[in-house]
Design a protein around this motif. Structure first.
Motif, PDB file in Angstrom:
ATOM      1  N   GLU A  47      37.082   9.888 -14.704  1.00 46.44           N
ATOM      2  CA  GLU A  47      36.447  10.048 -16.005  1.00 46.44           C
ATOM      3  C   GLU A  47      36.359  11.523 -16.379  1.00 46.44           C
ATOM      4  O   GLU A  47      36.248  12.398 -15.521  1.00 46.44           O
ATOM      5  N   LYS A  48      36.418  11.765 -17.720  1.00 42.91           N
ATOM      6  CA  LYS A  48      36.394  13.146 -18.198  1.00 42.91           C
ATOM      7  C   LYS A  48      35.078  13.817 -17.831  1.00 42.91           C
ATOM      8  O   LYS A  48      33.995  13.241 -18.009  1.00 42.91           O
ATOM      9  N   ARG A  57      42.670  10.545 -21.700  1.00 41.77           N
ATOM     10  CA  ARG A  57      41.218  10.583 -21.548  1.00 41.77           C
ATOM     11  C   ARG A  57      40.569  11.630 -22.458  1.00 41.77           C
ATOM     12  O   ARG A  57      39.358  11.687 -22.565  1.00 41.77           O
TER      13      ARG A  57
END
Length: 464
Positions: free
Chosen positions: A296-297, A433
């Protein structure tokens, strides 16, 4: 929601509909049948009344048909039905005391019983009865097809309203079934348009009871896939970290060897060991970047995209000179372009694309970086080279893991040996993302590959 299942929804809609259809159908059939049968029976009653009065030498008063429309209508129907029935009364001498249809020649020799004869070209059912004292002979009859005609009239009277009721019931049924199955259709459309990487669970609270087991099974499948991918990324991350340490040791030991006492072949072997170690170390770093890109970013930063590209161009200036590549930045407006993205991710995306362009350009090479502002608020960063380019059929495959193009050549003219086909896969993962579009085409100006990065701008200002 009011209906907890598709079954209850269809039952609550279709059951009253079917019941209403039954009631309406029965009502129409009853009233239309009653009207027709009443007319036929009333005609027979009039016939009996007239016969009894005539036998007694009496006459009946005419019906006051002018009294209302109903009586006038009935008088017309009565004469329609009277032609379908026959009544003849004879005395013991064979004289006719009463004949409802004198125009028909009823044979006088008919014996008591049932007879089917033809009168005036039409089939009749005749019943002959004699009184106990044998002083009267009663001949009654009806047209043979009268029952069929009455039935057809009943059907003809009821068919139009029944057709309307059936059409309405069919329409409501179709709409009800579509409405009942709408949750299933909605779920199907959601799954069809759902991105492949979206493993979020589906909310089962608004689903009918029949679909909840399917939604629960899908959610469990999504969780298992997510766990598997997490374990895979963690494995790659751990493996890459573990590989780096022995590689560093091997390279250090190889570099520590004294080449003065070696012959040329041994020196080549040591250099090959160092070069191979560097390639494996590069692969290890790319695996770490791939594992990082699929997480995840971490966060979002406000980035001056133009300054970032200038910094990258400065960083790769030495590599470009070493490979005889001209690196040019085309930015006529000298505009500050600001965007929202993860700084490390955007840096890695642009760095990999610029490095690839330098590595796979022609000889002598040329790489052109151009910034183009679009009317929809996006900025296109074009990174083009004069290399062999990427064939049309391979432009979607080059972003896959470990894919190496069939015509990949470095700017020395040979088949590219460096890299493992992970650079563009990392670029795509980081771009997705951060909601950044990345595509590749043929450069119209340079003839090689033209990678384009499209970023949404937040605001612009011109220095000065």
């Amino acid at each position: 929601m009011f209906f907890s299942s598709i079954r209850s929804r269809l039952q609550w809609v279709l059951s009253p509909l079917l019941l209403l259809t039954l009631v309406i159908t029965a009502t129409f059939v009853y009233f239309s049948s009653r009207s027709e049968l009443r007319d036929a029976l009333n005609a027979q009653l009039d016939l009996l009344s007239e016969a009894a009065a005539e036998v007694r030498g009496e006459a009946l008063l005419a019906l006051p048909s002018e009294k209302d429309d109903y009586e006038e209508n009935w008088t017309t129907k009565k004469f329609d039905y009277l032609g379908d029935f026959l009544l003849v009364i004879r005395d013991q001498n064979g004289s006719v005391l009463y004949n409802s249809m004198p125009e028909l020649s009823v044979p006088s020799e008919l014996e008591p019983g049932d007879h089917r004869i033809t009168l005036d070209g039409q089939a009749w059912h005749i019943v002959v009865r004699r009184t106990t004292n044998a002083d009267r002979l009663y001949v009654s009859g009806r047209i043979e097809e009268e029952a069929r005609d009455v039935a057809l009239q009943l059907v003809g009277t009821a068919v139009l309203p029944l057709s309307l009721v059936f059409g309405l019931a069919l329409l409501v049924s179709i709409v009800s079934v579509q409405a009942g199955l709408s949750p299933l259709l909605k779920l199907s459309q959601h799954l069809e348009t759902r991105p492949a990487k979206n493993l979020d669970v589906i909310d089962p609270s608004d689903q009918p009871s029949e679909i909840k087991p399917i939604v629960d099974a899908l959610n469990n499948l999504f969780k298992r896939i997510e766990q598997f991918l997490r374990r895979e990324r963690q494995f790659v991350d751990d493996a890459a970290h573990e590989i780096r340490t022995p590689l560093t040791v091997i390279k250090a030991q190889a570099q520590a060897l004294n080449p003065t006492g070696m012959d040329e072949s041994n020196r080549r072997r040591v250099n090959n060991i160092i070069a191979g170690t560097d390639r494996v170390a590069r692969l290890s770093n790319q695996l770490l970047q791939q594992a990082h890109a699929e997480k995840e970013k971490a966060g979002t930063d406000t980035i001056d995209l133009r300054q970032m590209i200038i910094a990258l161009a400065t960083e790769f200036d030495a590599l470009a000179r070493q490979r005889d590549v001209t690196l040019e930045l085309k930015d006529k407006n000298q505009t500050e372009f600001l965007c929202l993205a993860n700084r490390d991710d955007l840096w890695t995306i642009l760095r990999n694309l610029i490095e690839n362009a330098i590595r796979y350009s022609g000889s002598p090479g040329q790489v052109l970086i151009a910034l183009t502002e679009r009317a929809d608020g996006h900025l296109d960063v074009s990174i083009a080279d004069n290399g062999t380019g990427i064939p049309q059929e391979e432009r979607t495959k080059v972003f896959q893991r470990f894919y190496r193009g069939t015509q990949v050549k470095d700017n020395d003219g040979g088949i590219a040996q460096e890299g493992a086909g992970l650079g563009l896969s990392i670029v795509l993962a980081l771009a997705e993302r951060n909601n950044i579009d990345v595509s590749v085409a043929r450069s119209e100006r340079l003839g090689g590959a033209d990678f384009r990065v499209s970023v949404l701008l937040t605001r612009q200002k011109t220095p000065g």
